[in-house]
Design a protein around this motif. Sequence first.
Motif, PDB file in Angstrom:
ATOM      1  N   ALA A   1     -14.585  -9.024   8.295  1.00 54.16           N
ATOM      2  CA  ALA A   1     -14.196  -7.617   8.157  1.00 54.16           C
ATOM      3  C   ALA A   1     -14.917  -6.985   6.981  1.00 54.16           C
ATOM      4  O   ALA A   1     -15.366  -7.677   6.059  1.00 54.16           O
ATOM      5  CB  ALA A   1     -12.688  -7.505   7.952  1.00 54.16           C
TER       6      ALA A   1
ATOM      7  N   VAL B   1     -14.657  -4.320  11.702  1.00 52.04           N
ATOM      8  CA  VAL B   1     -14.403  -5.735  11.972  1.00 52.04           C
ATOM      9  C   VAL B   1     -15.532  -6.290  12.823  1.00 52.04           C
ATOM     10  O   VAL B   1     -16.230  -5.541  13.508  1.00 52.04           O
ATOM     11  CB  VAL B   1     -13.035  -5.980  12.666  1.00 52.04           C
ATOM     12  CG1 VAL B   1     -11.882  -5.569  11.755  1.00 52.04           C
ATOM     13  CG2 VAL B   1     -12.947  -5.256  13.996  1.00 52.04           C
TER      14      VAL B   1
ATOM     15  N   ALA C   1      -7.182 -12.387   8.434  1.00 53.19           N
ATOM     16  CA  ALA C   1      -7.612 -12.908   9.730  1.00 53.19           C
ATOM     17  C   ALA C   1      -6.996 -14.288   9.931  1.00 53.19           C
ATOM     18  O   ALA C   1      -6.475 -14.897   8.994  1.00 53.19           O
ATOM     19  CB  ALA C   1      -9.131 -13.004   9.781  1.00 53.19           C
TER      20      ALA C   1
ATOM     21  N   VAL D   1      -9.248 -11.029  14.124  1.00 52.34           N
ATOM     22  CA  VAL D   1      -9.610 -10.136  13.022  1.00 52.34           C
ATOM     23  C   VAL D   1      -8.567  -9.019  12.926  1.00 52.34           C
ATOM     24  O   VAL D   1      -7.833  -8.771  13.874  1.00 52.34           O
ATOM     25  CB  VAL D   1     -11.036  -9.554  13.211  1.00 52.34           C
ATOM     26  CG1 VAL D   1     -12.079 -10.651  13.100  1.00 52.34           C
ATOM     27  CG2 VAL D   1     -11.171  -8.800  14.518  1.00 52.34           C
TER      28      VAL D   1
ATOM     29  N   VAL E   1      -9.446  -1.588   5.898  1.00 54.34           N
ATOM     30  CA  VAL E   1     -10.417  -2.216   6.800  1.00 54.34           C
ATOM     31  C   VAL E   1     -11.172  -1.093   7.522  1.00 54.34           C
ATOM     32  O   VAL E   1     -10.574  -0.279   8.208  1.00 54.34           O
ATOM     33  CB  VAL E   1      -9.709  -3.145   7.824  1.00 54.34           C
ATOM     34  CG1 VAL E   1     -10.717  -3.704   8.818  1.00 54.34           C
ATOM     35  CG2 VAL E   1      -8.970  -4.266   7.106  1.00 54.34           C
TER      36      VAL E   1
END
Length: 124
Positions: A97, A75, A53, A39, A72
Motif C-alpha cells: 500500500a 493499494v 494487510a 490489502v 491509504v
Amino acid sequence: MTIKYSKDHEWVTLDGDVATVGISNYAQEQLGDVVFVEVPEVGAEMSKGDELAVVESVKAASEVYAPVAGEVVEVNQDLEDNPSFVNEDATGQGWFARIKVANASDLDELMSEDEYKSFVEGLE
C-alpha cells in the motif's frame, strides 16, 4: 531512495509525503510461499501500528502493520492475482500500500537498512 524498516519487518520508502509499504526479504523468507494477500481499502485511515494487510503463506497467516499513520491512497491490486510477487520482489513489485503520511516523525522511529540488518542478525 531511502528505505526504512520497522521491528515488525515492514519496509517504507518515501516519495514526497507518500510512503510505500511492504514486508522485508527476511519476513517473506520466514513466511515461505505467499498464497494470498489482503490489502486495505483505498481511503482507509491508518494509525501507526494498525493492521494494514494480511499475508497468508503455506506456513501461516501473518498481519502486516502500518509503520506510519495516514490515509491509504493506493493499494497493489496486482497482489490479488500474483501474491508470489511478495516472495519474488518483496521490496519492489511486492509492495502492499501507499500511505499519505500524517506525521513525518513516524519515520524517525524506523531503522535504517544497516540498523535493520543488525536487528535481523540478532534474531538468527
